[in-house]
Design a protein around this motif. Structure first.
Motif, mmCIF file in Angstrom:
data_model
loop_
_atom_site.group_PDB
_atom_site.id
_atom_site.type_symbol
_atom_site.label_atom_id
_atom_site.label_comp_id
_atom_site.label_asym_id
_atom_site.label_seq_id
_atom_site.Cartn_x
_atom_site.Cartn_y
_atom_site.Cartn_z
ATOM 1 N N SER A 127 -39.733 -30.980 -5.733
ATOM 2 C CA SER A 127 -39.619 -29.758 -6.530
ATOM 3 C C SER A 127 -39.060 -30.080 -7.911
ATOM 4 C CB SER A 127 -38.693 -28.757 -5.816
ATOM 5 O OG SER A 127 -38.497 -27.610 -6.611
ATOM 6 N N GLN A 128 -39.778 -29.678 -8.932
ATOM 7 C CA GLN A 128 -39.277 -29.872 -10.293
ATOM 8 C C GLN A 128 -37.960 -29.113 -10.468
ATOM 9 O OE1 GLN A 128 -38.045 -29.253 -14.013
ATOM 10 N NE2 GLN A 128 -39.129 -27.466 -13.237
ATOM 11 N N SER A 129 -38.000 -27.806 -10.187
ATOM 12 C CA SER A 129 -36.826 -26.963 -10.432
ATOM 13 C C SER A 129 -35.723 -27.191 -9.403
ATOM 14 C CB SER A 129 -37.238 -25.486 -10.390
ATOM 15 O OG SER A 129 -37.719 -25.160 -9.082
ATOM 16 N N THR A 167 -37.228 -23.637 -5.773
ATOM 17 C CA THR A 167 -38.371 -22.888 -5.233
ATOM 18 C C THR A 167 -38.053 -22.364 -3.829
ATOM 19 O OG1 THR A 167 -39.837 -24.200 -6.585
ATOM 20 C CG2 THR A 167 -40.843 -23.058 -4.720
ATOM 21 N N SER A 212 -46.803 -27.525 -15.220
ATOM 22 C CA SER A 212 -46.083 -28.796 -15.139
ATOM 23 C C SER A 212 -46.954 -29.960 -15.610
ATOM 24 C CB SER A 212 -45.651 -29.006 -13.689
ATOM 25 O OG SER A 212 -44.866 -30.164 -13.588
ATOM 26 N N GLU A 246 -54.472 -22.060 -14.290
ATOM 27 C CA GLU A 246 -53.189 -21.506 -14.734
ATOM 28 C C GLU A 246 -53.195 -21.080 -16.187
ATOM 29 O OE1 GLU A 246 -50.662 -24.979 -13.564
ATOM 30 O OE2 GLU A 246 -49.274 -23.378 -13.061
HETATM 31 C C1 F6R Z 1 -48.188 -25.838 -11.797
HETATM 32 C C2 F6R Z 1 -46.798 -25.539 -11.542
HETATM 33 C C3 F6R Z 1 -46.430 -24.911 -10.247
HETATM 34 C C4 F6R Z 1 -45.187 -25.588 -9.656
HETATM 35 C C5 F6R Z 1 -44.712 -24.897 -8.359
HETATM 36 C C6 F6R Z 1 -43.552 -25.625 -7.717
HETATM 37 O O1 F6R Z 1 -48.402 -26.406 -13.029
HETATM 38 O O2 F6R Z 1 -45.969 -25.825 -12.366
HETATM 39 O O3 F6R Z 1 -47.497 -24.969 -9.340
HETATM 40 O O4 F6R Z 1 -45.512 -26.930 -9.411
HETATM 41 O O5 F6R Z 1 -44.377 -23.576 -8.636
HETATM 42 O O6 F6R Z 1 -42.426 -25.626 -8.546
HETATM 43 P P1 F6R Z 1 -41.221 -26.608 -8.300
HETATM 44 O O7 F6R Z 1 -41.729 -28.000 -8.531
HETATM 45 O O8 F6R Z 1 -40.172 -26.216 -9.295
HETATM 46 O O9 F6R Z 1 -40.778 -26.455 -6.878
#
Ligand code: F6R
Length: 361
Positions: free
Chosen positions: A99-101, A104, A152, A240
């Motif tokens: 997860s980037q953030s 989620t 992303s 997107e």
């Molecule tokens: C696509 C995008 C989303 C995130 C998804 C998960 O470009 O950014 O599909 O990848 O919402 O988010 P994280 O990585 O924050 O859990």
């Protein structure tokens, strides 16, 4: 703040040689892969990788790496499915969340489902002080820096880099990769920022093609092997930010349904670096062309020399070891989406209906 770029997304795409170099520095030491946190990959029998959106696509690429380099079976799940499915989690399974953030909601709920069942909870995150990082046993940061664009880009590329280093490290620990091979792979890693810079040179071509792509109502993305999840990345980015319907298929699935869609109005983007399965992808591409589909072939010079007859356009990428190709082919996935969206005049950094961090189910 956008460093001379029109959008944060453009800035973040162009930052990738640097952000990739940063994560490689954090996961290598001399000739070796040395992840910043320890995990015993020899003690696990299976990996469950769980995430949403682009992060789930990174997991789907990583499945190819872990299975081939470390002979570890990988199941990839969408977090919103995993959390309710009540699937078995073995005591020797590793549960890995990307997860980037790190916030989620579905990914966090999936993590809580696996907790106490799996051998360990691993997290691959950008935000190191996030809830998902806090709730995990072992945390692997991706060092992408703050990502502002909702779509992303640099975080996806760094997720891939971390997952590939973990797969190589797992292969070393499981006795499948010797020191010589490890050193070769590390050298391959270090060459990547330069290859990403070379790949960015296709930008003008992407901009030129965007006016055609922007007219389409549907676009198909095809790939085989790890290029199949990369086709998903191309389709997701495009949907997107340009709002054009796009779909990804494994090339071999074409004749099991989607070929019925092909006519002269359908652009078909084919990701096909020269590799062991190149000919297979090309024969699927020829099936599209025989039905007047407009093929945009993304390949390297060797692939272009063999297969560009009759295609609508070719984007020529730098030559790259097939293991590293997904990381480099993220660039055309991003640039085609970006320039198509700019052509359509959409709000690239803040696309309608989307949020950067999805903290509700
Ligand atoms: C696509 C995008 C989303 C995130 C998804 C998960 O470009 O950014 O599909 O990848 O919402 O988010 P994280 O990585 O924050 O859990």
């Amino acid at each position: 703040e956008k460093a001379g770029h029109k959008h944060f997304m453009a800035k973040e795409i162009h930052e990738q040689p640097q952000t990739l170099a940063d994560v490689i520095a954090a996961y290598t030491d001399g000739d070796r892969i040395v992840p910043p946190a320890a995990y015993d990959w020899a003690a696990t029998d299976r990996v469950q990788m769980v995430a949403c959106g682009t992060a789930q696509i990174a997991c789907s690429v990583a499945k190819y790496w872990f299975e081939s380099l470390a002979r570890l079976p990988v199941d990839v799940d969408i977090a919103s499915e995993y959390r309710y499915r009540e699937g078995p989690v073995g005591a020797d399974n590793t549960a890995l969340f990307v997860s980037q953030s790190g916030e989620t909601a579905d990914t966090l709920a999936a993590l809580r489902y696996a907790k106490g069942k799996a051998r360990a909870i691993l997290a691959v995150v950008n935000v190191a002080e996030s809830t998902i990082a806090r709730d995990s046993d072992v945390v692997f940061p991706i060092h992408a820096g703050v990502e502002v664009g909702v779509a992303s880009t640099k975080a996806f590329v760094n997720q891939l880099a971390v997952l590939l280093s973990l797969a190589i490290h797992a292969g070393v620990q499981r006795g499948l990769i010797d020191a010589t091979r490890e050193a070769e792979l590390v050298a391959g890693f270090r060459a990547l920022p330069g290859l990403i810079s070379s790949a960015l040179a296709i930008e003008d071509r992407c901009e030129a093609l965007a006016s055609r792509l922007a007219e389409a109502s549907d676009i198909l993305f095809l790939g085989r092997g790890p290029m199949y999840p990369m086709a998903h990345e191309g389709a997701l980015k495009l949907k997107e930010i340009s709002y054009i319907h796009a779909e990804a298929y494994a090339s071999g699935e074409l004749k099991h349904g989607p070929i019925a869609l092909v006519d002269k109005t359908l652009p078909v983007v084919v990701f096909a670096p020269m590799d062991a399965i190149f000919d297979k992808t090309i024969s699927n591409m020829q099936e599209v062309m025989a039905r007047d589909g407009q093929v945009l072939l993304v390949t390297d010079a060797q692939g272009a020399a063999q297969a560009s007859d009759g295609v609508w356009e070719v984007l020529t990428m730098p030559r790259v070891d097939p293991i590293f190709a997904p990381i480099v082919y993220a660039v055309p996935a991003q640039l085609l989406a970006y320039h198509t969206a700019v052509q359509k005049g959409t709000d690239v950094d803040q696309p309608r209906n989307l949020a950067k961090s999805v903290t509700v189910e």
